[in-house]
Enzyme design. Sequence first.
Site, PDB file in Angstrom:
ATOM      1  N   ASP A  62       0.835  -1.210   0.000  1.00 50.01           N
ATOM      2  CA  ASP A  62       0.000   0.000   0.000  1.00 50.01           C
ATOM      3  C   ASP A  62       0.872   1.264   0.000  1.00 50.01           C
ATOM      4  O   ASP A  62       1.979   1.261   0.537  1.00 50.01           O
ATOM      5  CB  ASP A  62      -0.908  -0.021   1.246  1.00 50.01           C
ATOM      6  CG  ASP A  62      -2.078   0.930   1.099  1.00 50.01           C
ATOM      7  OD1 ASP A  62      -2.372   1.369  -0.025  1.00 50.01           O
ATOM      8  OD2 ASP A  62      -2.710   1.245   2.126  1.00 50.01           O
ATOM      9  N   HIS A  77       2.259   3.506  -9.011  1.00 50.50           N
ATOM     10  CA  HIS A  77       2.126   2.073  -9.307  1.00 50.50           C
ATOM     11  C   HIS A  77       3.326   1.593 -10.135  1.00 50.50           C
ATOM     12  O   HIS A  77       3.821   0.480  -9.937  1.00 50.50           O
ATOM     13  CB  HIS A  77       0.825   1.798 -10.057  1.00 50.50           C
ATOM     14  CG  HIS A  77      -0.404   2.102  -9.247  1.00 50.50           C
ATOM     15  ND1 HIS A  77      -0.561   1.684  -7.946  1.00 50.50           N
ATOM     16  CD2 HIS A  77      -1.531   2.803  -9.541  1.00 50.50           C
ATOM     17  CE1 HIS A  77      -1.728   2.093  -7.478  1.00 50.50           C
ATOM     18  NE2 HIS A  77      -2.329   2.789  -8.422  1.00 50.50           N
ATOM     19  N   TRP A 103       2.731   8.012  -2.526  1.00 49.50           N
ATOM     20  CA  TRP A 103       4.122   8.206  -2.969  1.00 49.50           C
ATOM     21  C   TRP A 103       4.127   9.161  -4.171  1.00 49.50           C
ATOM     22  O   TRP A 103       4.943  10.077  -4.245  1.00 49.50           O
ATOM     23  CB  TRP A 103       4.726   6.852  -3.341  1.00 49.50           C
ATOM     24  CG  TRP A 103       6.163   6.890  -3.750  1.00 49.50           C
ATOM     25  CD1 TRP A 103       7.254   6.697  -2.945  1.00 49.50           C
ATOM     26  CD2 TRP A 103       6.672   7.118  -5.085  1.00 49.50           C
ATOM     27  NE1 TRP A 103       8.403   6.795  -3.685  1.00 49.50           N
ATOM     28  CE2 TRP A 103       8.086   7.059  -4.996  1.00 49.50           C
ATOM     29  CE3 TRP A 103       6.091   7.364  -6.322  1.00 49.50           C
ATOM     30  CZ2 TRP A 103       8.917   7.232  -6.100  1.00 49.50           C
ATOM     31  CZ3 TRP A 103       6.912   7.550  -7.427  1.00 49.50           C
ATOM     32  CH2 TRP A 103       8.310   7.480  -7.309  1.00 49.50           C
ATOM     33  N   ARG A 142      -1.139   9.206  -9.948  1.00 50.03           N
ATOM     34  CA  ARG A 142      -1.108   7.974  -9.139  1.00 50.03           C
ATOM     35  C   ARG A 142      -0.446   6.808  -9.888  1.00 50.03           C
ATOM     36  O   ARG A 142       0.233   5.980  -9.286  1.00 50.03           O
ATOM     37  CB  ARG A 142      -2.540   7.574  -8.754  1.00 50.03           C
ATOM     38  CG  ARG A 142      -3.234   8.543  -7.815  1.00 50.03           C
ATOM     39  CD  ARG A 142      -4.677   8.078  -7.551  1.00 50.03           C
ATOM     40  NE  ARG A 142      -4.710   6.729  -7.039  1.00 50.03           N
ATOM     41  CZ  ARG A 142      -4.501   6.409  -5.764  1.00 50.03           C
ATOM     42  NH1 ARG A 142      -4.259   7.350  -4.881  1.00 50.03           N
ATOM     43  NH2 ARG A 142      -4.533   5.156  -5.370  1.00 50.03           N
ATOM     44  N   GLU A 165     -12.073  -5.293  -4.792  1.00 50.61           N
ATOM     45  CA  GLU A 165     -12.642  -3.946  -4.596  1.00 50.61           C
ATOM     46  C   GLU A 165     -11.930  -2.883  -5.455  1.00 50.61           C
ATOM     47  O   GLU A 165     -12.454  -1.792  -5.654  1.00 50.61           O
ATOM     48  CB  GLU A 165     -12.530  -3.525  -3.117  1.00 50.61           C
ATOM     49  CG  GLU A 165     -13.486  -4.268  -2.182  1.00 50.61           C
ATOM     50  CD  GLU A 165     -13.094  -5.720  -1.950  1.00 50.61           C
ATOM     51  OE1 GLU A 165     -11.874  -6.004  -1.858  1.00 50.61           O
ATOM     52  OE2 GLU A 165     -14.003  -6.576  -1.881  1.00 50.61           O
ATOM     53  N   ASN A 166     -10.720  -3.208  -5.952  1.00 48.51           N
ATOM     54  CA  ASN A 166      -9.956  -2.201  -6.708  1.00 48.51           C
ATOM     55  C   ASN A 166     -10.587  -1.822  -8.058  1.00 48.51           C
ATOM     56  O   ASN A 166     -10.225  -0.810  -8.644  1.00 48.51           O
ATOM     57  CB  ASN A 166      -8.504  -2.657  -6.935  1.00 48.51           C
ATOM     58  CG  ASN A 166      -7.643  -2.576  -5.691  1.00 48.51           C
ATOM     59  OD1 ASN A 166      -6.688  -3.314  -5.518  1.00 48.51           O
ATOM     60  ND2 ASN A 166      -7.972  -1.643  -4.785  1.00 48.51           N
ATOM     61  N   TRP A 167     -11.576  -2.617  -8.513  1.00 50.26           N
ATOM     62  CA  TRP A 167     -12.271  -2.262  -9.764  1.00 50.26           C
ATOM     63  C   TRP A 167     -13.012  -0.937  -9.616  1.00 50.26           C
ATOM     64  O   TRP A 167     -13.391  -0.320 -10.604  1.00 50.26           O
ATOM     65  CB  TRP A 167     -13.279  -3.351 -10.157  1.00 50.26           C
ATOM     66  CG  TRP A 167     -12.657  -4.679 -10.469  1.00 50.26           C
ATOM     67  CD1 TRP A 167     -12.688  -5.787  -9.673  1.00 50.26           C
ATOM     68  CD2 TRP A 167     -11.923  -5.059 -11.645  1.00 50.26           C
ATOM     69  NE1 TRP A 167     -12.017  -6.831 -10.278  1.00 50.26           N
ATOM     70  CE2 TRP A 167     -11.545  -6.409 -11.496  1.00 50.26           C
ATOM     71  CE3 TRP A 167     -11.541  -4.383 -12.812  1.00 50.26           C
ATOM     72  CZ2 TRP A 167     -10.808  -7.094 -12.445  1.00 50.26           C
ATOM     73  CZ3 TRP A 167     -10.815  -5.079 -13.773  1.00 50.26           C
ATOM     74  CH2 TRP A 167     -10.450  -6.415 -13.583  1.00 50.26           C
ATOM     75  N   ASN A 192       1.202   3.433  -2.938  1.00 53.57           N
ATOM     76  CA  ASN A 192       1.680   3.895  -4.258  1.00 53.57           C
ATOM     77  C   ASN A 192       1.117   5.279  -4.600  1.00 53.57           C
ATOM     78  O   ASN A 192       1.839   6.143  -5.110  1.00 53.57           O
ATOM     79  CB  ASN A 192       1.245   2.924  -5.362  1.00 53.57           C
ATOM     80  CG  ASN A 192       1.946   1.586  -5.265  1.00 53.57           C
ATOM     81  OD1 ASN A 192       2.873   1.426  -4.487  1.00 53.57           O
ATOM     82  ND2 ASN A 192       1.495   0.622  -6.041  1.00 53.57           N
ATOM     83  N   GLY A 193      -0.180   5.461  -4.329  1.00 48.86           N
ATOM     84  CA  GLY A 193      -0.837   6.727  -4.657  1.00 48.86           C
ATOM     85  C   GLY A 193      -0.224   7.877  -3.865  1.00 48.86           C
ATOM     86  O   GLY A 193       0.077   8.949  -4.427  1.00 48.86           O
TER      87      GLY A 193
HETATM   88  C1  FPP Z   1      -1.998   0.108  -3.302  1.00 51.07           C
HETATM   89  O1  FPP Z   1      -1.585   1.463  -3.281  1.00 51.07           O
HETATM   90  C2  FPP Z   1      -1.506  -0.549  -4.515  1.00 51.07           C
HETATM   91  C3  FPP Z   1      -2.278  -1.100  -5.488  1.00 51.07           C
HETATM   92  C4  FPP Z   1      -3.760  -1.142  -5.430  1.00 51.07           C
HETATM   93  C5  FPP Z   1      -1.677  -1.691  -6.704  1.00 51.07           C
HETATM   94  C6  FPP Z   1      -0.409  -2.466  -6.485  1.00 51.07           C
HETATM   95  C7  FPP Z   1       0.106  -2.850  -7.814  1.00 51.07           C
HETATM   96  C8  FPP Z   1       1.406  -2.948  -8.148  1.00 51.07           C
HETATM   97  C9  FPP Z   1       2.506  -2.788  -7.187  1.00 51.07           C
HETATM   98  C10 FPP Z   1       1.738  -3.263  -9.581  1.00 51.07           C
HETATM   99  C11 FPP Z   1       1.197  -4.576 -10.056  1.00 51.07           C
HETATM  100  C12 FPP Z   1       2.262  -5.547 -10.339  1.00 51.07           C
HETATM  101  C13 FPP Z   1       2.116  -6.899 -10.446  1.00 51.07           C
HETATM  102  C14 FPP Z   1       3.267  -7.787 -10.759  1.00 51.07           C
HETATM  103  C15 FPP Z   1       0.846  -7.589 -10.244  1.00 51.07           C
HETATM  104  P1  FPP Z   1      -2.679   2.626  -3.289  1.00 51.07           P
HETATM  105  O2  FPP Z   1      -2.936   3.028  -4.688  1.00 51.07           O
HETATM  106  O3  FPP Z   1      -3.913   2.173  -2.545  1.00 51.07           O
HETATM  107  O4  FPP Z   1      -1.920   3.734  -2.497  1.00 51.07           O
HETATM  108  P2  FPP Z   1      -2.542   4.885  -1.585  1.00 51.07           P
HETATM  109  O5  FPP Z   1      -3.143   4.202  -0.378  1.00 51.07           O
HETATM  110  O6  FPP Z   1      -1.381   5.725  -1.244  1.00 51.07           O
HETATM  111  O7  FPP Z   1      -3.566   5.601  -2.425  1.00 51.07           O
END
Ligand code: FPP
Length: 243
Positions: free
Chosen positions: A23, A40, A28, A36, A70-72, A25-26
């Site tokens: 968790d 990723h 970051w 965002r 739920e990510n959809w 990525n967004g």
């Molecule tokens: C959560 O961060 C991350 C995700 C929903 C996606 C994770 C996907 C990858 C790392 C790439 C996919 C790679 C493979 C090999 C399957 P968030 O977006 O919820 O972050 P935030 O809480 O800061 O918004």
Amino acid sequence: MAGKIKETVKADERLRSVAIIMDGNGRWAKKRLLPRTKGHEKGAAILEDVLKAFRDIGVRYLTLYAFSTENWKRPKEEVDAIMKLAYKYVEKIHMDRLRDEKALTVRFIGDTSVLPEKLRNKIAEIEAMEKDDTFVCNIALNYGGRAEIVHAANELVAKGLPITEENLSRAMYTGDMPDPDLIIRTGGDFRVSNFLIWQGAYSEYMILDTLWPDFGREDIEKCVLDFYKRRRRFGGLDKEDES
Ligand code: FPP
């Protein structure tokens, strides 16, 4: 990943299986005023190093939560970007397996039947390959813990088997693997987020403030060493507390 994991940081039989909620990525990306999807991208680019680090310290199973049921709900553009990254890095990890004399088996958990066709085909190709359990990386794609329990229960009903803990465990996507000893969550939130809710009943949890794209050697060392300080009682008592 800068530097190598310290030689003294080794997984033993207490730490066979690790799972990670990747968790942050967004956040970051937001911190850097980037879209965002850039978060990723960076999050996916570190996967190979993370895999190698856990393999080198001797963990046998590593399960990564890449995309939840739920990510959809996220904007289409973000979902599409994650699917493209999943394809690119699943392929890259797959190649890595070949480079490293098959010292990696990639498996998938979740309902992969509704993923984009190109990704499904790649998954099918990987799943058809020879497998061993030297080091297994499970990638959770369109995965939800509740959906998995329902799926397992339906499978038992269809086979006319009784609903017991043992039968349900075996019918999970992870049926032939040990439950996670340690579940790491980056990004600082104290939530389970529908991840391995059956298998994680007695897992040790570690919540790190590090955002996933920054996850590296020091975090891995800290998690492993902290794990060994925990006293796992599985609902029982420690020997010294028994009298
Ligand atoms: C959560 O961060 C991350 C995700 C929903 C996606 C994770 C996907 C990858 C790392 C790439 C996919 C790679 C493979 C090999 C399957 P968030 O977006 O919820 O972050 P935030 O809480 O800061 O918004």
